[in-house]
Design an enzyme around this catalytic site. Structure first.
Site, short mmCIF file in Angstrom:
data_model
loop_
_atom_site.label_atom_id
_atom_site.label_comp_id
_atom_site.label_asym_id
_atom_site.label_seq_id
_atom_site.Cartn_x
_atom_site.Cartn_y
_atom_site.Cartn_z
N SER A 118 15.82 -1.95 -62.28
CA SER A 118 14.41 -1.48 -62.01
C SER A 118 14.31 -0.19 -61.06
O SER A 118 15.05 -0.46 -60.36
CB SER A 118 14.11 -2.91 -62.62
OG SER A 118 12.86 -2.69 -62.86
N TYR B 14 10.17 -10.40 -59.92
CA TYR B 14 11.82 -9.50 -60.58
C TYR B 14 11.65 -8.71 -59.40
O TYR B 14 12.64 -8.28 -59.44
CB TYR B 14 10.49 -8.66 -61.52
CG TYR B 14 11.40 -8.01 -62.89
CD1 TYR B 14 12.36 -8.58 -63.56
CD2 TYR B 14 10.81 -6.77 -62.29
CE1 TYR B 14 13.50 -7.79 -63.96
CE2 TYR B 14 11.72 -5.26 -63.30
CZ TYR B 14 12.63 -6.83 -64.02
OH TYR B 14 13.13 -5.45 -64.42
#
Length: 263
Positions: free
Chosen positions: A140, A153
């Protein structure tokens, strides 16, 4: 790199990026192994592929690290080889640090980081033996810089970069490639399925994700990065430039992310 005659193993293939990637890759002359927990959903994805006979289903739970060696053996035996492992499976998180149980942090690390690492390590001896292999890791932009309300995350995604940068260095001599795919906002169900502070699902979409890249557009850019064997690919709209801003000024990216009020 040509994708023809390759055997490509995709985790998290039952929905979102993994589903779209499987359908797109099925248009090439390659074999696909699709993994996720939900067998019924994988069967639906297989049915959407151009050549379903060249697609095999291999149910897999990234939380079950002990099973990864047997999963790797099963994948190799399916079509006789694995050329590319696309580590796409994982979950996201949306909650303030003060409101996030340590169990949620642990779950994100167990699935997004350790599950991916365990599977990759299980396949690594095979890649070394055949002196070729390609790991594609869906990280990401949050693996390059962070945003509020995604602490667990971000931590897991940052960890992936540390591990796979080391793997790339150690196994350059074995012709093992690593491509880190760093999505920005992509219009999938990732936000709906994200864990909140108590471990329950958020259950709704956010505006930034809703207005993100169309998943099929994203996947075409992802395939291009895989074929070019890029070390890292930042794929998104304006948010992808945050990677370069952080390199220039960590203070500036801090201010810009604060101003964006992303939640």
């Amino acid at each position: 790199m040509k994708l023809n005659n390759k055997t490509i193993w995709i985790t998290g293939a039952s929905s979102g990026i993994g589903k779209s990637l499987a359908i797109a890759l099925s248009k090439y002359d390659c074999k696909l192994i699709l993994s996720a927990r939900r067998t019924e959903e994988l069967e639906k994805v297989k049915a959407l592929c151009k050549q379903p006979n060249d697609v095999s289903i291999l149910p897999l739970d990234l939380a079950n690290n002990e099973a990864m060696t047997s999963m790797a053996h099963k994948a190799i035996s399916t079509f006789g080889k694995v050329d590319i492992l696309v580590n796409n499976g994982g979950i996201s998180q949306r909650s303030a640090i003060l409101e996030t149980s340590i169990d949620v942090d642990r779950k994100l690390m167990e699935i997004d980081y350790l599950g991916t690492v365990a599977l990759s390590k299980a396949l690594l001896p095979y890649f070394v033996e055949q002196q070729s292999g390609h790991y594609v890791v869906v990280s990401s932009l949050m693996g390059k810089f962070s945003s509020a309300y995604r602490s667990a995350y971000c931590g897991a995604k940052h960890a992936l970069h540390g591990f796979f940068d080391a793997l790339r260095l150690e196994h350059d001599k074995d012709n093992v490639k690593v491509t880190m795919i760093c999505p920005g906002f992509v219009n999938t169900n990732v936000a709906r399925n994200a864990l909140t502070g108590d471990g329950s699902k958020q259950g709704y979409q956010d505006d930034m994700t809703e207005n993100g890249l169309d998943v099929d557009v994203f996947v075409q850019k992802m395939i291009k990065a895989i074929r070019k064997e890029k070390y890292e690919a930042y794929i998104g709209k304006f948010e992808k430039f945050g990677v370069y801003v952080k390199c220039l000024s960590p203070r500036l990216i801090h201010k810009l992310v604060l101003r964006s009020k992303v939640k």
